[in-house]
Design a protein around this motif. Structure first.
Motif, short mmCIF file in Angstrom:
data_model
loop_
_atom_site.label_atom_id
_atom_site.label_comp_id
_atom_site.label_asym_id
_atom_site.label_seq_id
_atom_site.Cartn_x
_atom_site.Cartn_y
_atom_site.Cartn_z
N VAL A 1 63.74 -2.67 -2.70
CA VAL A 1 62.97 -1.64 -1.86
C VAL A 1 64.12 -0.88 -1.20
CG1 VAL A 1 61.30 -0.94 -0.14
CG2 VAL A 1 60.88 -2.68 -1.91
N LEU A 2 65.12 -1.45 -0.64
CA LEU A 2 66.16 -0.84 -0.04
C LEU A 2 66.92 0.15 -0.89
CD1 LEU A 2 67.18 -3.69 2.64
CD2 LEU A 2 66.68 -1.35 3.15
N GLN A 3 67.08 -0.39 -2.18
CA GLN A 3 67.87 0.29 -2.84
C GLN A 3 67.04 1.63 -3.31
OE1 GLN A 3 68.62 -2.03 -6.77
NE2 GLN A 3 69.79 -0.12 -7.59
N ILE A 4 65.87 1.61 -3.58
CA ILE A 4 65.08 2.70 -3.75
C ILE A 4 65.20 3.76 -2.53
CG2 ILE A 4 62.73 3.74 -4.04
CD1 ILE A 4 62.11 1.03 -5.38
N PHE A 5 65.01 3.22 -1.33
CA PHE A 5 65.21 4.07 -0.22
C PHE A 5 66.86 4.82 -0.34
CE2 PHE A 5 61.93 2.03 1.90
CZ PHE A 5 61.44 3.07 2.79
N MET B 1 70.36 17.59 -1.58
CA MET B 1 69.32 19.00 -1.26
C MET B 1 69.62 19.41 0.28
SD MET B 1 65.85 17.69 -3.41
CE MET B 1 65.17 17.36 -1.69
N GLY B 2 70.33 18.95 0.82
CA GLY B 2 70.66 19.35 2.17
C GLY B 2 69.27 18.71 3.18
N ASN B 3 68.73 17.78 2.84
CA ASN B 3 67.51 17.44 3.49
C ASN B 3 67.93 15.92 4.35
OD1 ASN B 3 65.21 16.34 4.69
ND2 ASN B 3 64.03 15.95 2.79
N GLU B 4 68.82 16.11 5.31
CA GLU B 4 68.91 14.96 6.32
C GLU B 4 68.10 14.53 7.27
OE1 GLU B 4 72.98 15.19 7.06
OE2 GLU B 4 73.64 15.53 5.03
N GLY B 5 67.10 15.50 7.57
CA GLY B 5 66.12 15.40 8.48
C GLY B 5 65.13 14.23 8.20
N GLN B 6 64.74 14.01 6.99
CA GLN B 6 63.63 13.22 6.84
C GLN B 6 64.02 11.66 7.22
OE1 GLN B 6 61.37 13.86 3.28
NE2 GLN B 6 60.59 11.74 3.47
N TRP B 7 64.93 11.20 6.56
CA TRP B 7 65.65 9.83 6.69
C TRP B 7 66.92 9.54 7.12
CZ3 TRP B 7 62.37 7.98 1.95
CH2 TRP B 7 61.01 7.86 2.07
N GLY B 8 67.57 10.65 7.32
CA GLY B 8 68.94 10.50 7.65
C GLY B 8 69.86 10.56 6.57
N SER B 9 71.12 10.51 6.71
CA SER B 9 72.17 10.45 5.58
C SER B 9 72.45 9.22 5.19
CB SER B 9 72.97 11.54 5.88
OG SER B 9 73.79 11.21 7.02
N GLU B 10 72.52 8.06 5.87
CA GLU B 10 73.26 6.89 5.80
C GLU B 10 72.41 6.01 4.80
OE1 GLU B 10 76.26 5.91 6.81
OE2 GLU B 10 76.35 8.08 7.52
N PRO B 11 72.85 5.17 3.97
CA PRO B 11 72.02 4.40 3.10
C PRO B 11 71.40 3.28 3.95
CG PRO B 11 74.31 4.43 2.18
CD PRO B 11 74.29 5.30 3.30
N TRP B 12 70.12 3.09 3.83
CA TRP B 12 69.47 2.16 4.70
C TRP B 12 69.77 0.73 4.27
CZ3 TRP B 12 63.53 3.36 5.49
CH2 TRP B 12 63.32 4.37 6.19
N SER B 13 70.37 0.51 3.24
CA SER B 13 71.06 -1.02 2.98
C SER B 13 72.05 -1.25 3.87
CB SER B 13 71.35 -1.11 1.44
OG SER B 13 72.35 -0.14 1.02
N ALA B 14 72.55 -0.17 4.58
CA ALA B 14 73.71 -0.46 5.45
C ALA B 14 73.39 -0.49 6.71
CB ALA B 14 74.95 0.40 5.15
N LEU B 15 72.21 -0.33 7.11
CA LEU B 15 71.72 -0.31 8.64
C LEU B 15 70.84 -1.46 8.93
CD1 LEU B 15 70.75 3.52 8.30
CD2 LEU B 15 72.79 2.61 9.46
N PRO B 16 71.45 -2.43 9.91
CA PRO B 16 70.59 -3.44 10.18
C PRO B 16 69.23 -3.23 10.64
CG PRO B 16 73.08 -3.66 11.11
CD PRO B 16 72.80 -2.07 10.59
N LEU B 17 68.99 -2.28 11.48
CA LEU B 17 67.42 -2.15 11.94
C LEU B 17 66.72 -1.64 10.75
CD1 LEU B 17 65.69 -1.71 14.28
CD2 LEU B 17 66.31 0.72 14.52
N ARG B 18 67.05 -0.82 9.84
CA ARG B 18 66.50 -0.32 8.47
C ARG B 18 66.20 -1.59 7.67
NH1 ARG B 18 63.78 4.39 9.89
NH2 ARG B 18 64.97 5.85 10.45
#
Length: 178
Positions: free
Chosen positions: A22-26, A36-53
């Motif tokens: 699921v993290l890979q899908i995110f 597409m320049g849409n960083e406002g929705q979920w940010g720009s960092e891969p969630w698989s690299a963010l411990p909180l996510r």
């Protein structure tokens, strides 16, 4: 409930073991948003690299209302989590099923899975004797996500803001199965 095949797609209960997929899908979706320049929705960092996510997705996959959409080859192409409303939206005025999470792969084999998972949410609501669903989503940018939910039968209820993140609450009433 047991797995439900849908056009060679199986929707089954999720587990913590599904969290990496699921993290890979995110990560796929975030990379697409960034392109597409849409960083406002979920940010720009891969969630698989963010411990909180990582922790949040793992916890979500363990919830009783967590489901994944698995292709015939066994890969996970989407995830759906149903449950209680998020704390940042107005309380429901009656029984409902709340779509807490919906994410679908950008892979061509996953085309239409988001809509199929929402139809599955309708089925789950009917099975629970509930005729209302709500969902919240990113309400900023081009509002493409809001329009997606509207195309699936949801209507705008209200907007909200969570620390500068513009949100849109939508709802849908479903009828009895035909």
């Amino acid at each position: 409930m047991t797995a439900k095949p849908t056009d060679e797609l199986t929707i089954r209960r999720a587990s913590v073991e599904d969290a990496p997929a699921v993290l890979q899908i995110f990560d796929e979706v975030i990379a697409w948003f960034v392109s597409m320049g849409n960083e406002g929705q979920w940010g720009s960092e891969p969630w698989s690299a963010l411990p909180l996510r990582i922790a949040r997705v793992t916890e979500s996959c363990a919830l009783p209302g967590a489901w994944v959409a698995e292709g015939p080859e066994g890969g996970i192409h989407g995830a759906l989590v149903l449950g209680d409303a998020m704390p940042y939206v107005p309380a429901a005025t009656g029984p409902e099923v709340y779509v807490r999470l919906l994410v679908a792969s950008r892979d061509a084999r996953a085309r239409g899975i988001g809509r199929r998972l929402l139809a599955f949410a309708d089925d789950q609501a009917r099975a629970a004797g509930v005729d209302r669903l709500r969902v919240d989503c990113y309400g900023g940018g081009s509002e493409a996500l809001v329009r997606f939910y509207e195309s699936c039968g949801y209507a705008r209820i209200s907007t909200f803001d969570v620390n500068g993140w513009p949100g849109q609450l939508l709802g849908r009433k479903i009828g009895d199965p035909e």
